[in-house]
Scaffold this active site. Structure first.
Site, PDB file in Angstrom:
ATOM      1  CD  GLU A   2      27.818  -2.002 -30.608  1.00 37.52           C
ATOM      2  OE1 GLU A   2      28.194  -2.571 -31.632  1.00 37.52           O
ATOM      3  OE2 GLU A   2      28.576  -1.685 -29.672  1.00 37.52           O
ATOM      4  CG  ASP A  44      -4.197   0.136   3.346  1.00 39.67           C
ATOM      5  OD1 ASP A  44      -4.221   0.565   4.511  1.00 39.67           O
ATOM      6  OD2 ASP A  44      -5.202   0.104   2.613  1.00 39.67           O
ATOM      7  CG  ASP A 395      -7.449  -0.311  -1.213  1.00 40.52           C
ATOM      8  OD1 ASP A 395      -6.887   0.273  -0.261  1.00 40.52           O
ATOM      9  OD2 ASP A 395      -8.564  -0.858  -1.128  1.00 40.52           O
ATOM     10  CG  ASP A 399      -3.076   3.203   0.894  1.00 39.86           C
ATOM     11  OD1 ASP A 399      -2.702   3.323   2.065  1.00 39.86           O
ATOM     12  OD2 ASP A 399      -4.049   2.509   0.556  1.00 39.86           O
TER      13      ASP A 399
END
Length: 428
Positions: A2, A44, A395, A399
Site C-alpha cells: 500500500e 519541428d 512550438d 505542432d
C-alpha cells in the site's frame, strides 16, 4: 504494497523538481517516467532546432535580357537599419530599381506583424518572426522619391508611409494547400476596388505567375523556362549550400479586384483569385540553427535515441539545416531518408510504415502528416511497426496535434500557448 503509490509519486515528484532546475516544466507527472523511456525524438525545425531570430539576407529581382539581380542585405537582428548592396558592393535603395520599390510595398502591406523597442532600446518582433524580418527589410529599402529623417515615425518611416497611403480592404489568410497569403489594398479615397499583393512559397507563387516585373518597372511575360530558372537559382543558391535560407516570392495582381468579389469570402476560391500574377522578386531569410543543437544530437545518438525532423519548410532548406546539425552527414545520400508531405500522403499504409523505419527528415508537411508520422512510429512491433516511444518537440499551433499524439509532447517556452497546452512538458 500500500506504500508503493506514495513512493512512486515521491520519486516522480523529485524527478520533476530536478527537471525544473534545468528549466523543464512538467505538466503531467507520469511524463517524467515516459521521458526516461524515449527511443525517438521527432522535432519541428523552425524555432526548435533554429533560433527563430530571422533576418532577410538576399533579395532576387529580374532584369532586362533575362538576367537576375542579386542583392545582399546587411544585418542579422531586428534593428531596422543597414545597407543593401549589389554584387559590386554598391549601396542600393528603392530608387535604383522600380521592382525593388514594389517588393518593399508588398513586403510591408502583405504582413500582419510589426516591430517595437523594448525598455532597453533593443528592437523586437511583434508577431511572426518571418514577417517581422520583412518589415526590417522595408526600412532598409526605403521609398523611391522619399527622404525620411532619422528616427521618424518611431523609427519605422517606410512602413508608416505605406500604411498611411493604403487601406487594407481584405486579407486572404495563409493556408497550407496554396502556401501563400495575400491582402487587397486600396487608396484612402474609399474606392471599392483594390490591388492584390501576394507572398508565399517560391515554387507555389511562381506557378501562379504569368508575368514578371523587371528592374526598370516594365512587365514581360513569364515563360515556363524562365520560371524554372528562377526556382532552380533559389534552390541551388539560397535553399541549399551553406545559406539554408527560407525563401518567399512576392507578387502582385495588376488588374483591380472589387471588394464585392465573392471569391474574397470563400477560402476555396483564394487560389483562383491569386492567379495570373506578376512576379516581383524573392527574399531569402536566414534562420540559423541553435548552437546547442548539434552537441545535443550527438549525445542522443550515443544514447541510442533516434532523431527525426518533421517540418513544413522547403526540402532543400530543411536538408541543409539537417546537415549543419548532424542529422545527415556532410555527403550522406538522402534518398529513402528524406520525404516530403506529398510523398508521404501518396504512399500506401505499408509504404508509410516502411518509410518511418528509415526516415530522418519529413519536409513540407501538414499538421496531420506530423500526427500520422508520430502514430506510425508508435505502432507496436507485433503489428509490423517500429514500436517506438516517441517524443515530439515543437512550438507552433501546427505542432499541437503531433504534440498531443506523442508519448510525451515537449513545447518550447518561447512558442505558442496552443503548443504548450497540448504538451506534457515545457522547456522554459
Amino acid at each position: 504494497p500500500e506504500g508503493l503509490p506514495a513512493v512512486v509519486t515521491t520519486c516522480l515528484a523529485l524527478g520533476t523538481r530536478r527537471l525544473a532546475k534545468k528549466n523543464a516544466l512538467i505538466r503531467h507527472l507520469p511524463a517524467v517516467e515516459t521521458l526516461g523511456c524515449t527511443s525517438i525524438i521527432c522535432s519541428d525545425k523552425t524555432g526548435t532546432l533554429t533560433t527563430n531570430q530571422m533576418s532577410v539576407q538576399k533579395v532576387l529581382l529580374v532584369d532586362k535580357g533575362d538576367s537576375l539581380i542579386e542583392l545582399d542585405v546587411e544585418g542579422i537582428t531586428y534593428e531596422p537599419s543597414g545597407a543593401i548592396r549589389d554584387r559590386k558592393g554598391n549601396a542600393v535603395t528603392a530608387k535604383d530599381f522600380a521592382s525593388l520599390n514594389e517588393l518593399c510595398k508588398v513586403a510591408s502591406l502583405c504582413n500582419e506583424s510589426g516591430l517595437s523597442r523594448n525598455a532597453q532600446g533593443v528592437w523586437e518582433r511583434v508577431g511572426e518572426s518571418t514577417e517581422s524580418a520583412l518589415k526590417v527589410l522595408c526600412e532598409k529599402i526605403g521609398v523611391a522619391g522619399q527622404t525620411f529623417e532619422a528616427g521618424a515615425n518611431g523609427g519605422l518611416p517606410t512602413n508608416s508611409f505605406h500604411a498611411a497611403r493604403h487601406k487594407k480592404l481584405a486579407t486572404l489568410e495563409f493556408n497550407r494547400q496554396r502556401k501563400s497569403m495575400s491582402v487587397l489594398v486600396g487608396g484612402q479615397d474609399g474606392e471599392a476596388k483594390g490591388t492584390l499583393l501576394v507572398k508565399g512559397a517560391t515554387e507555389m507563387v511562381l506557378k501562379r505567375c504569368s508575368k514578371v516585373r523587371l528592374g526598370d518597372g516594365s512587365t514581360h511575360n513569364l515563360t515556363p523556362e524562365w520560371r524554372q530558372r528562377i526556382i532552380a537559382h533559389v534552390e541551388e543558391n539560397y535553399a541549399s549550400g551553406r545559406m539554408a535560407l527560407r525563401c518567399l516570392a512576392h507578387a502582385v495582381l495588376d488588374r483591380k479586384v472589387s471588394c464585392d468579389d465573392k471569391r474574397l469570402q470563400d477560402p476555396k476560391m483564394f487560389e483562383e483569385l491569386e492567379s495570373d500574377l506578376t512576379f516581383v522578386g524573392v527574399t531569402g531569410i536566414l534562420d540559423p540553427p541553435r548552437v546547442e543543437v548539434k552537441p545535443a544530437i550527438e549525445k542522443c545518438k550515443k544514447a541510442g535515441i533516434r532523431i527525426l525532423v518533421i517540418t513544413g519548410d522547403n526540402p532543400k532548406t530543411a536538408e541543409t539545416i539537417c546537415r549543419m546539425i548532424g542529422i545527415f552527414d556532410e555527403d550522406e545520400e538522402t534518398t529513402g531518408k528524406s520525404f516530403t508531405g506529398r510523398d508521404f500522403a501518396a504512399m500506401s499504409d505499408e509504404e508509410k510504415v516502411k518509410a518511418v523505419f528509415h526516415a530522418k527528415l519529413f519536409s513540407r508537411t501538414e499538421p496531420m502528416h506530423k500526427k500520422d508520422i508520430v502514430q506510425l512510429l508508435q505502432l507496436p512491433k507485433d503489428q509490423g511497426g517500429p514500436g517506438e516511444t516517441a517524443a515530439m518537440t515543437g512550438d507552433g499551433v501546427n505542432d499541437a496535434p503531433a504534440l498531443k499524439a506523442a508519448d510525451i509532447g515537449v513545447a518550447m517556452g518561447t512558442g505558442t500557448s496552443v503548443a504548450q497546452g497540448a504538451a506534457k512538458m515545457v522547456l522554459a
